[in-house]
Design an enzyme around this catalytic site. Structure first.
Site, short mmCIF file in Angstrom:
data_model
loop_
_atom_site.label_atom_id
_atom_site.label_comp_id
_atom_site.label_asym_id
_atom_site.label_seq_id
_atom_site.Cartn_x
_atom_site.Cartn_y
_atom_site.Cartn_z
N HIS A 72 63.56 38.06 75.31
CA HIS A 72 64.66 37.21 75.77
C HIS A 72 65.79 38.08 76.28
O HIS A 72 66.32 38.90 75.54
CB HIS A 72 65.15 36.30 74.64
CG HIS A 72 64.31 35.07 74.48
ND1 HIS A 72 64.84 33.82 74.30
CD2 HIS A 72 62.97 34.92 74.51
CE1 HIS A 72 63.86 32.94 74.23
NE2 HIS A 72 62.71 33.58 74.33
N TYR A 201 73.11 28.12 71.71
CA TYR A 201 74.07 28.03 70.61
C TYR A 201 75.11 27.01 71.03
O TYR A 201 75.83 27.22 72.00
CB TYR A 201 74.74 29.38 70.36
CG TYR A 201 73.85 30.41 69.68
CD1 TYR A 201 73.83 30.53 68.29
CD2 TYR A 201 73.05 31.28 70.42
CE1 TYR A 201 73.03 31.48 67.66
CE2 TYR A 201 72.24 32.23 69.79
CZ TYR A 201 72.24 32.32 68.41
OH TYR A 201 71.45 33.26 67.79
N PRO A 293 73.36 32.98 59.27
CA PRO A 293 72.31 33.17 60.28
C PRO A 293 72.79 33.17 61.74
O PRO A 293 72.03 33.55 62.63
CB PRO A 293 71.36 31.99 60.04
CG PRO A 293 72.18 30.98 59.34
CD PRO A 293 73.21 31.71 58.54
N LYS A 297 71.11 38.18 62.27
CA LYS A 297 71.16 39.57 61.83
C LYS A 297 70.46 39.83 60.49
O LYS A 297 70.36 40.99 60.07
CB LYS A 297 72.62 40.04 61.73
CG LYS A 297 73.29 40.19 63.08
CD LYS A 297 72.70 41.35 63.86
CE LYS A 297 73.04 41.32 65.32
NZ LYS A 297 71.91 41.58 66.21
N TYR A 385 74.70 41.57 69.68
CA TYR A 385 73.53 40.69 69.55
C TYR A 385 72.23 41.47 69.69
O TYR A 385 71.29 41.26 68.91
CB TYR A 385 73.59 39.55 70.58
CG TYR A 385 72.69 38.39 70.21
CD1 TYR A 385 73.19 37.30 69.50
CD2 TYR A 385 71.34 38.40 70.54
CE1 TYR A 385 72.37 36.23 69.15
CE2 TYR A 385 70.51 37.35 70.18
CZ TYR A 385 71.03 36.27 69.48
OH TYR A 385 70.20 35.22 69.12
C1 PHB Z 1 65.64 31.14 64.53
O1 PHB Z 1 64.88 31.13 65.51
O2 PHB Z 1 65.26 30.74 63.43
C2 PHB Z 1 67.02 31.65 64.68
C3 PHB Z 1 67.43 32.17 65.90
C4 PHB Z 1 68.73 32.62 66.06
C5 PHB Z 1 69.61 32.55 65.01
C6 PHB Z 1 69.21 32.06 63.78
C7 PHB Z 1 67.90 31.60 63.62
O3 PHB Z 1 70.88 32.98 65.18
#
Ligand code: PHB
Ligand code: APR
Length: 390
Positions: A72, A201, A293, A297, A385
């Site tokens: 990605h 997000y 989450p 990280k 990130y």
């Molecule tokens: C996930 O795919 O579970 C996931 C992805 C990004 C995040 C948290 C969880 O920031």
């Protein structure tokens, strides 16, 4: 029993360390409280930094990941009234992230341990660390009522937030830093195609939401929820309805819903314990630190600990040098605190807080709009990130 490094905890941290050391001829025994099936039943995040991917390659466990994972190059942030923008990590930093579930990482590590004849003991009870501050530490435990003892040179405490390793360090030596957030994440895994090519997000007035994925027909979604909610409060239908209200209308229209195959609520917490070494005991991963989450990280901070400890132990066993293990705690913590800051920042940027004033909301909005319009701000986010260098 005797080994060079006793590893407590058979999660990703413990397994990766065991695998890396084994490849270099250093003997380990992994002790796991649960069964392999139980560990593999836990659904966790799925974003890997390049550093983590490289460690998996060095450990010789990347074949399936290299085949089945997805690169990605960026992510989408949405806010306000259907506003959204992309942040292109690759253009900003030259690096990308990889989508591959932690469950799959753990499965590959277990398979590799089995193939190499590594010792992993399951169903251990009463794990106790003895004399970690001496030259001759040992670990005792029982399985099915029978007592065992492992003499070792070092102990790696990879037993997660609720393990025994951290508690073994005397309270007067330990300092713990903690922040609890007044909400949780309700997560759903469903066998449906992802709503977008990239993660979304979403900061909406109804609260945060995240659209993520595992593969072409496996999606992972989250919504911020009150910490007092339980999964019984959330039917699949209610979840999908709420998710749709928080993501951009174009995405909501495209969203393919289906039955959840896993549903769970996780609290959000920031936590760090210092130091990460006491005598011959080293803490790694969730045993030493937790991040919320947002920013993905958790697994990646565990990986950087393993990187530092692995190299420290190699130096010790191969060159008789203790500089690497002596600086382990300081090096690991220096990177951890930066990941803590990033996860805290992203959490604060995108969630609704129960006590937020109108002024606070304007500050959040201004910061998101600044991020949208400012390349340097995007660069800071992108660098964090994709993962700071080890
Ligand atoms: C996930 O795919 O579970 C996931 C992805 C990004 C995040 C948290 C969880 O920031
Ligand atoms: N003895 C043996 N094993 C134990 C004990 C104990 N006393 N206590 C806990 N364990 C085991 C747990 O059952 C678990 O399988 O230690 C393992 C720790 O694994 P994780 O919690 O997954 O922690 P870690 O390996 O550091 O992985 C970090 O996992 O929790 C996520 O966000 C986190 O993604 C990150 C990653």
């Amino acid at each position: 029993m005797k080994t060079q490094v006793a590893i407590i905890g058979g999660g990703p941290s413990g397994l990766l360390l065991s695998q890396l050391l084994h490849k270099k001829g250093i003997d380990t025994i992994v002790l796991e409280r649960k069964t392999r099936e139980y560990v593999l039943g836990r659904i966790r995040a799925g974003i890997l930094e390049v550093g983590f991917v490289n460690l998996m390659r060095e450990a010789g466990v990347s074949a399936r990941m290299d085949r089945e994972s997805f690169v990605h190059d960026g992510t989408i942030i949405s806010y306000g009234d259907n506003e959204q923008f992309g942040i292109n990590f690759n253009e900003l930093t030259g690096k990308s992230v990889v989508v591959y579930g932690q469950t799959e990482v753990t499965r590959d590590l277990y398979d590799a341990r089995e193939e190499m004849g590594g010792t992993v003991v399951f169903n251990v009870e009463d794990t106790t660390i003895h004399d970690a501050d001496s030259e001759n530490p040992h670990v005792s435990y029982s399985v099915g009522g029978e007592q065992f003892r492992i003499d070792c040179e070092f102990i790696a405490g990879c037993d997660g937030f609720h393990g025994v390793s951290r508690q073994t360090i005397p309270a007067e030596v330990r300092k713990e830093y903690e922040k609890l957030y007044p909400f949780g994440w309700l997560g759903v895994l469903s066998e449906t195609p992802p709503v977008d090519d990239e993660l979304i997000y979403a900061s909406s007035e109804r609260g945060f939401a995240l659209c993520s994925m595992r593969n072409e027909n496996l999606s992972r979604y989250y919504i911020q929820c009150p910490i007092t909610d339980s999964i019984a409060d959330w039917s699949d239908e209610a979840f999908w309805e709420e998710l749709k209200r928080r993501i951009p209308a174009t995405a909501a229209d495209r969203l393919v819903t289906g039955p959840s195959i896993e549903k769970s609520i996780a609290p959000l917490r920031s936590f760090v314990t210092e130091p990460m070494r006491w005598g011959r005991l080293f803490l790694c991963g969730d045993a030493a630190h937790i991040v919320p989450p947002t920013g993905a990280k958790g697994l990646n901070t565990a990986a950087s600990d393993i990187h530092y400890l692995y190299h420290g132990l190699l130096q010790y066993f191969h060159d008789g040098e203790s500089a690497g293990i002596d600086t382990y705690s300081a090096k690991a913590l220096s990177r951890i605190w930066k990941a803590e800051r990033f996860s805290w920042w992203m959490t604060n940027l995108l969630h609704r807080f129960p006590d937020q004033s109108d002024f606070d909301l304007k500050m959040q909005q201004a910061e998101i709009e600044f991020l949208r319009s400012n390349r340097e701000a995007q660069c800071v986010m992108a660098q964090n990130y994709v993962g700071l260098p080890y």
